[in-house]
Design a protein around this motif. Sequence first.
Motif, short mmCIF file in Angstrom:
data_model
loop_
_atom_site.label_atom_id
_atom_site.label_comp_id
_atom_site.label_asym_id
_atom_site.label_seq_id
_atom_site.Cartn_x
_atom_site.Cartn_y
_atom_site.Cartn_z
N HIS A 1 -14.20 4.17 1.10
CA HIS A 1 -14.56 4.38 -0.30
C HIS A 1 -13.30 4.30 -1.14
CE1 HIS A 1 -16.50 5.97 -3.86
NE2 HIS A 1 -15.52 6.83 -3.96
N CYS A 2 -13.37 3.63 -2.29
CA CYS A 2 -12.23 3.58 -3.21
C CYS A 2 -12.70 3.86 -4.62
CB CYS A 2 -11.52 2.23 -3.15
SG CYS A 2 -9.97 2.26 -4.08
N SER A 3 -12.17 4.93 -5.20
CA SER A 3 -12.49 5.29 -6.59
C SER A 3 -11.38 4.85 -7.54
CB SER A 3 -12.69 6.80 -6.71
OG SER A 3 -11.46 7.47 -6.44
N PHE A 4 -10.27 4.35 -6.98
CA PHE A 4 -9.11 3.89 -7.76
C PHE A 4 -8.44 5.01 -8.55
CE2 PHE A 4 -11.87 0.12 -7.34
CZ PHE A 4 -11.04 -0.62 -6.51
N GLU A 5 -8.70 6.26 -8.20
CA GLU A 5 -8.07 7.37 -8.93
C GLU A 5 -6.58 7.48 -8.64
OE1 GLU A 5 -9.47 8.87 -11.47
OE2 GLU A 5 -11.22 7.66 -11.01
N PHE A 6 -6.14 6.99 -7.47
CA PHE A 6 -4.73 7.14 -7.12
C PHE A 6 -4.03 5.81 -6.85
CE2 PHE A 6 -7.06 10.91 -5.76
CZ PHE A 6 -6.46 11.86 -6.57
N ASP A 7 -4.77 4.85 -6.31
CA ASP A 7 -4.18 3.56 -5.96
C ASP A 7 -5.29 2.56 -5.66
OD1 ASP A 7 -5.11 4.18 -3.40
OD2 ASP A 7 -3.14 4.78 -2.67
N LEU A 8 -4.92 1.44 -5.07
CA LEU A 8 -5.90 0.39 -4.73
C LEU A 8 -6.54 0.57 -3.37
CD1 LEU A 8 -4.08 -2.79 -6.11
CD2 LEU A 8 -5.90 -1.45 -7.19
N CYS A 9 -6.22 1.64 -2.64
CA CYS A 9 -6.87 2.01 -1.37
C CYS A 9 -6.87 0.89 -0.33
CB CYS A 9 -8.32 2.41 -1.61
SG CYS A 9 -8.65 3.48 -2.99
N GLY A 10 -5.83 0.14 -0.26
CA GLY A 10 -5.77 -0.92 0.75
C GLY A 10 -6.33 -2.26 0.29
N TRP A 11 -6.95 -2.30 -0.88
CA TRP A 11 -7.38 -3.59 -1.44
C TRP A 11 -6.13 -4.33 -1.89
CZ3 TRP A 11 -12.46 -5.50 -2.14
CH2 TRP A 11 -13.47 -4.65 -1.66
N LYS A 12 -6.10 -5.63 -1.67
CA LYS A 12 -4.89 -6.43 -1.96
C LYS A 12 -5.17 -7.52 -2.98
CE LYS A 12 -2.34 -4.89 1.62
NZ LYS A 12 -1.70 -3.66 1.37
N GLN A 13 -4.20 -7.70 -3.88
CA GLN A 13 -4.27 -8.81 -4.84
C GLN A 13 -4.09 -10.11 -4.05
OE1 GLN A 13 -4.93 -8.30 -8.02
NE2 GLN A 13 -4.34 -6.18 -8.36
N GLU A 14 -4.92 -11.09 -4.34
CA GLU A 14 -4.77 -12.40 -3.70
C GLU A 14 -3.56 -13.11 -4.30
OE1 GLU A 14 -7.46 -14.29 -1.61
OE2 GLU A 14 -7.69 -12.20 -1.04
N GLU A 15 -2.90 -13.92 -3.51
CA GLU A 15 -1.71 -14.64 -3.98
C GLU A 15 -2.04 -15.99 -4.59
OE1 GLU A 15 1.40 -14.74 -1.07
OE2 GLU A 15 1.18 -12.60 -0.64
N ASN A 16 -3.15 -16.61 -4.18
CA ASN A 16 -3.48 -17.94 -4.68
C ASN A 16 -4.51 -17.89 -5.79
OD1 ASN A 16 -1.73 -19.20 -2.85
ND2 ASN A 16 -3.28 -19.10 -1.24
N ASP A 17 -4.29 -17.01 -6.76
CA ASP A 17 -5.15 -16.95 -7.93
C ASP A 17 -4.28 -17.06 -9.17
OD1 ASP A 17 -3.95 -14.46 -7.86
OD2 ASP A 17 -5.80 -13.32 -7.85
N ASP A 18 -4.86 -16.83 -10.33
CA ASP A 18 -4.13 -17.07 -11.58
C ASP A 18 -3.56 -15.82 -12.24
OD1 ASP A 18 -4.82 -19.89 -11.55
OD2 ASP A 18 -6.86 -19.24 -12.03
N PHE A 19 -4.18 -14.67 -12.00
CA PHE A 19 -3.68 -13.40 -12.52
C PHE A 19 -4.26 -12.27 -11.68
CE2 PHE A 19 -7.53 -14.43 -14.77
CZ PHE A 19 -8.12 -13.25 -15.20
N ASP A 20 -3.95 -11.01 -12.02
CA ASP A 20 -4.30 -9.88 -11.16
C ASP A 20 -5.30 -8.92 -11.80
OD1 ASP A 20 -2.60 -10.65 -9.10
OD2 ASP A 20 -0.94 -9.42 -9.82
N TRP A 21 -6.00 -8.20 -10.93
CA TRP A 21 -6.77 -7.04 -11.35
C TRP A 21 -5.76 -5.93 -11.64
CZ3 TRP A 21 -12.09 -6.71 -11.81
CH2 TRP A 21 -12.83 -7.76 -11.29
N ASN A 22 -6.04 -5.12 -12.66
CA ASN A 22 -5.13 -4.04 -13.03
C ASN A 22 -5.83 -2.70 -12.91
OD1 ASN A 22 -2.75 -5.56 -14.08
ND2 ASN A 22 -4.33 -6.43 -15.37
N LEU A 23 -5.08 -1.70 -12.46
CA LEU A 23 -5.56 -0.33 -12.41
C LEU A 23 -5.45 0.24 -13.82
CD1 LEU A 23 -6.53 1.66 -10.23
CD2 LEU A 23 -4.16 2.39 -9.99
N ARG A 24 -6.56 0.73 -14.37
CA ARG A 24 -6.57 1.17 -15.76
C ARG A 24 -7.35 2.45 -15.95
NH1 ARG A 24 -5.31 -3.00 -19.65
NH2 ARG A 24 -3.77 -4.22 -18.55
N THR A 25 -7.13 3.06 -17.12
CA THR A 25 -7.99 4.14 -17.61
C THR A 25 -8.58 3.68 -18.93
OG1 THR A 25 -6.27 5.25 -18.88
CG2 THR A 25 -6.53 5.94 -16.58
#
Length: 175
Positions: A1-25
Motif C-alpha cells: 500500500h502507498c499513500s505517498f504521505e512520506f515517499d514514493l514507497c518503492g515506486w520508480k520514475q521511468e527514465e524513458n519518458d518526458d517528465f516526472d510524477w511529483n509528490l505534492r500536497t
Amino acid sequence: HCSFEFDLCGWKQEENDDFDWNLRTSSIIKTGTAPATDHTLQEPSGHYIFIKNSFFQLPGRKARISSPVLSRRNKNCKVCGGVVLTGRQSWFLILFYYHMYGAHIGSLIVYQRTMSKHEQILLNLTGSQGNFWQHKALSLSGDGEEDFQVVFEGRAGRGPKDGLALDDLTFSREC
C-alpha cells in the motif's frame, strides 16, 4: 500500500519518458483543477502524486511511474481472496484513487508490464472525469510465471493548468 504521505514507497520514475510524477500536497497547488485534498487524510496537507500540464509539457508528452516487481511465484498470490472480476478468477488486484479534472486534461493509462518488457493496457481514460477522487480496482492476470510491474502513465493535455493525481495505490492484501 502507498499513500505517498512520506515517499514514493518503492515506486520508480521511468527514465524513458518526458517528465516526472511529483509528490505534492493540495496546499501548494493553486489551480482550480487540482484536488482540494488528498484521498488518504482528506486534508490539504495530505500527499499524493501529481502531473500538471504546463507550457513546457506539449500535448501527448508522458510521465511514467512503475511499481516494485511483483512475483507470480508467491504461492499466496495465485488467488486473491477469491475475488472475481468480469467473470474470471483474479490473480492479483491493484486498487487506486485518481483525480482527473479540467477542460483540456490529457490521459491516464495503466499497464501491466512483464520483465520481458511486454506491456498490456489495463485502463485508458481520457478527458475530465469529474472534480473528485474516483476509485478503480483492476485485475492483474496473465499466463505463466513471469514477474511483472504495474506502470501508471499520465499524458499531458492541452490545458496549461489541468492536472492528474493518484493516491492510495494498493495491491491486494494476499499479494
